[in-house]
Write a protein that holds these residues in place. Structure first.
Motif, PDB file in Angstrom:
ATOM      1  N   PHE A  95     -40.355  -1.995   0.373  1.00  0.00           N
ATOM      2  CA  PHE A  95     -41.592  -2.858   0.965  1.00  0.00           C
ATOM      3  C   PHE A  95     -42.439  -1.952   1.690  1.00  0.00           C
ATOM      4  CE2 PHE A  95     -39.036  -6.531   0.010  1.00  0.00           C
ATOM      5  CZ  PHE A  95     -40.113  -7.057  -1.028  1.00  0.00           C
ATOM      6  N   GLY A  96     -41.532  -0.799   2.323  1.00  0.00           N
ATOM      7  CA  GLY A  96     -42.171  -0.509   3.443  1.00  0.00           C
ATOM      8  C   GLY A  96     -42.120   1.427   3.335  1.00  0.00           C
ATOM      9  N   ILE A  97     -42.245   1.793   3.774  1.00  0.00           N
ATOM     10  CA  ILE A  97     -42.004   3.523   4.351  1.00  0.00           C
ATOM     11  C   ILE A  97     -43.134   3.699   5.456  1.00  0.00           C
ATOM     12  CG2 ILE A  97     -44.161   4.524   3.230  1.00  0.00           C
ATOM     13  CD1 ILE A  97     -42.612   6.868   2.512  1.00  0.00           C
ATOM     14  N   ASN A  98     -42.141   4.486   6.515  1.00  0.00           N
ATOM     15  CA  ASN A  98     -42.828   4.675   7.765  1.00  0.00           C
ATOM     16  C   ASN A  98     -43.182   6.170   7.937  1.00  0.00           C
ATOM     17  OD1 ASN A  98     -40.618   6.469   8.293  1.00  0.00           O
ATOM     18  ND2 ASN A  98     -39.696   5.300   9.745  1.00  0.00           N
ATOM     19  N   ASN A  99     -43.584   6.447   8.721  1.00  0.00           N
ATOM     20  CA  ASN A  99     -44.285   7.923   9.122  1.00  0.00           C
ATOM     21  C   ASN A  99     -43.255   8.977   9.424  1.00  0.00           C
ATOM     22  OD1 ASN A  99     -47.304   7.035   8.700  1.00  0.00           O
ATOM     23  ND2 ASN A  99     -46.716   6.967  10.510  1.00  0.00           N
ATOM     24  N   ARG A 100     -42.350   9.098   8.787  1.00  0.00           N
ATOM     25  CA  ARG A 100     -41.021   9.649   9.028  1.00  0.00           C
ATOM     26  C   ARG A 100     -39.721  10.107   7.387  1.00  0.00           C
ATOM     27  NH1 ARG A 100     -37.511   8.484  14.475  1.00  0.00           N
ATOM     28  NH2 ARG A 100     -37.747  10.281  14.385  1.00  0.00           N
ATOM     29  N   ASP A 140     -40.311  -4.119   6.451  1.00  0.00           N
ATOM     30  CA  ASP A 140     -41.383  -3.204   7.023  1.00  0.00           C
ATOM     31  C   ASP A 140     -40.526  -2.644   7.971  1.00  0.00           C
ATOM     32  OD1 ASP A 140     -43.358  -1.760   6.848  1.00  0.00           O
ATOM     33  OD2 ASP A 140     -45.104  -2.447   7.496  1.00  0.00           O
ATOM     34  N   LEU A 141     -41.216  -0.836   8.380  1.00  0.00           N
ATOM     35  CA  LEU A 141     -40.431  -0.521   9.697  1.00  0.00           C
ATOM     36  C   LEU A 141     -41.285   0.973  10.282  1.00  0.00           C
ATOM     37  CD1 LEU A 141     -38.271   2.262   8.396  1.00  0.00           C
ATOM     38  CD2 LEU A 141     -40.001   0.953   7.018  1.00  0.00           C
ATOM     39  N   ASN A 142     -41.123   1.016  11.666  1.00  0.00           N
ATOM     40  CA  ASN A 142     -41.878   1.356  11.933  1.00  0.00           C
ATOM     41  C   ASN A 142     -41.746   2.742  12.501  1.00  0.00           C
ATOM     42  OD1 ASN A 142     -40.570   1.385  14.884  1.00  0.00           O
ATOM     43  ND2 ASN A 142     -42.033  -0.584  15.073  1.00  0.00           N
ATOM     44  N   ARG A 144     -40.436   4.026  15.297  1.00  0.00           N
ATOM     45  CA  ARG A 144     -39.039   3.731  16.006  1.00  0.00           C
ATOM     46  C   ARG A 144     -38.065   3.584  15.789  1.00  0.00           C
ATOM     47  NH1 ARG A 144     -42.078   1.080  21.349  1.00  0.00           N
ATOM     48  NH2 ARG A 144     -39.768  -0.338  20.962  1.00  0.00           N
ATOM     49  N   GLY A 145     -37.851   3.484  14.937  1.00  0.00           N
ATOM     50  CA  GLY A 145     -37.260   2.387  13.160  1.00  0.00           C
ATOM     51  C   GLY A 145     -36.323   1.088  13.313  1.00  0.00           C
ATOM     52  N   GLN A 146     -37.972   0.269  14.160  1.00  0.00           N
ATOM     53  CA  GLN A 146     -37.658  -0.341  14.394  1.00  0.00           C
ATOM     54  C   GLN A 146     -37.557  -1.696  13.156  1.00  0.00           C
ATOM     55  OE1 GLN A 146     -40.273  -2.041  17.612  1.00  0.00           O
ATOM     56  NE2 GLN A 146     -38.788  -2.510  18.915  1.00  0.00           N
ATOM     57  N   ILE A 147     -36.620  -1.908  12.411  1.00  0.00           N
ATOM     58  CA  ILE A 147     -37.340  -3.056  10.634  1.00  0.00           C
ATOM     59  C   ILE A 147     -37.489  -4.677  11.288  1.00  0.00           C
ATOM     60  CG2 ILE A 147     -36.123  -3.451   8.484  1.00  0.00           C
ATOM     61  CD1 ILE A 147     -34.234  -1.194   9.350  1.00  0.00           C
ATOM     62  N   VAL A 148     -38.390  -4.814  10.156  1.00  0.00           N
ATOM     63  CA  VAL A 148     -38.622  -6.457  10.432  1.00  0.00           C
ATOM     64  C   VAL A 148     -38.760  -7.030   8.779  1.00  0.00           C
ATOM     65  CG1 VAL A 148     -39.889  -6.775  12.251  1.00  0.00           C
ATOM     66  CG2 VAL A 148     -40.815  -6.437  10.041  1.00  0.00           C
ATOM     67  N   GLY A 149     -37.907  -8.593   8.431  1.00  0.00           N
ATOM     68  CA  GLY A 149     -38.214  -9.377   7.225  1.00  0.00           C
ATOM     69  C   GLY A 149     -37.407 -10.142   7.540  1.00  0.00           C
ATOM     70  N   LEU A 150     -36.785 -10.687   6.342  1.00  0.00           N
ATOM     71  CA  LEU A 150     -35.963 -12.244   6.671  1.00  0.00           C
ATOM     72  C   LEU A 150     -34.844 -12.606   5.620  1.00  0.00           C
ATOM     73  CD1 LEU A 150     -36.616 -13.499   3.124  1.00  0.00           C
ATOM     74  CD2 LEU A 150     -39.293 -13.424   3.843  1.00  0.00           C
ATOM     75  N   TYR A 151     -34.769 -14.350   6.171  1.00  0.00           N
ATOM     76  CA  TYR A 151     -33.440 -14.152   5.603  1.00  0.00           C
ATOM     77  C   TYR A 151     -32.657 -15.225   5.572  1.00  0.00           C
ATOM     78  CZ  TYR A 151     -32.316 -15.442  10.356  1.00  0.00           C
ATOM     79  OH  TYR A 151     -31.624 -15.876  11.411  1.00  0.00           O
ATOM     80  N   GLU A 152     -31.856 -15.795   4.516  1.00  0.00           N
ATOM     81  CA  GLU A 152     -31.934 -17.214   3.840  1.00  0.00           C
ATOM     82  C   GLU A 152     -30.484 -17.836   4.936  1.00  0.00           C
ATOM     83  OE1 GLU A 152     -30.695 -19.994   0.417  1.00  0.00           O
ATOM     84  OE2 GLU A 152     -32.085 -18.518  -0.235  1.00  0.00           O
ATOM     85  N   ARG A 153     -31.183 -19.048   5.629  1.00  0.00           N
ATOM     86  CA  ARG A 153     -29.821 -19.230   5.781  1.00  0.00           C
ATOM     87  C   ARG A 153     -29.798 -21.176   5.735  1.00  0.00           C
ATOM     88  NH1 ARG A 153     -33.340 -20.517  11.786  1.00  0.00           N
ATOM     89  NH2 ARG A 153     -34.957 -21.957  10.756  1.00  0.00           N
ATOM     90  N   GLY A 154     -29.043 -21.346   4.524  1.00  0.00           N
ATOM     91  CA  GLY A 154     -28.509 -21.856   4.277  1.00  0.00           C
ATOM     92  C   GLY A 154     -29.552 -23.470   2.977  1.00  0.00           C
ATOM     93  N   ALA A 155     -29.477 -24.262   4.017  1.00  0.00           N
ATOM     94  CA  ALA A 155     -30.257 -25.245   2.921  1.00  0.00           C
ATOM     95  C   ALA A 155     -31.924 -25.465   3.937  1.00  0.00           C
ATOM     96  CB  ALA A 155     -29.591 -26.695   2.838  1.00  0.00           C
TER      97      ALA A 155
END
Length: 163
Positions: A95-100, A140-142, A144-155
């Protein structure tokens, strides 16, 4: 004209995406740089799509092999490709690539469950959110290496996360 979809943009104004080449009956990646349009294909692939580009000109994308399996790739600023595959995955999608040059995305295991991944300096790390009942995705990631995303949590609804 050929249908074209822009999917990534960097701070230098370079644009990447995919275009359908009807004459060759294939999807090809493209780079638009200072008005110059360049189509490219992962070597030996049935189809290629560029999804994101960083400020160094490195491109993250996907290609389909002869068995139509989807693989992630990193294309460096000189046009050299590296395949990014999680062992045993049925699909790997960035999904994403940072400048590193670090890439994040998702992969599907044999049971079609989605997991996140980080590709950093040639090392692939899988990511599963500790609260996920099944799917985790790294979007995605910046730099600094911080990553964002999503996850499924049951119903319940999908939840977002940040590292």
């Amino acid at each position: 004209g050929e249908p074209t979809q822009a999917l990534g943009l960097n701070d230098r104004g370079q644009v990447v995406g995919g275009t359908i080449n009807f004459a060759a009956d294939r999807l090809s990646g493209f780079l638009l740089d200072k008005g110059v349009y360049t189509r490219f294909d992962f070597p030996g692939a049935l189809g290629t799509n560029a999804l994101d580009i960083n400020n160094r000109g490195q491109i993250a994308g996907i290609y389909a092999d002869a068995e139509r399996k989807i693989h992630a790739f990193l294309r460096d600023e000189n046009g050299v490709y590296t395949t990014i595959d999680v062992p045993g995955a049925s699909l790997t999608f960035p999904f994403g690539i940072n400048n590193r040059g670090h890439v994040v995305g998702l992969y599907m295991d044999a049971k079609q469950v989605r997991h996140g991944f980080l590709y950093k300096n040639g090392v692939l790390t899988t990511i599963d959110h500790p609260l996920a009942s099944s799917d985790t995705q790294a979007h995605d990631l910046n730099d600094r290496g911080q990553i964002v995303g999503l996850y499924e949590r049951g119903a319940g609804p999908l939840a977002t996360w940040q590292s």
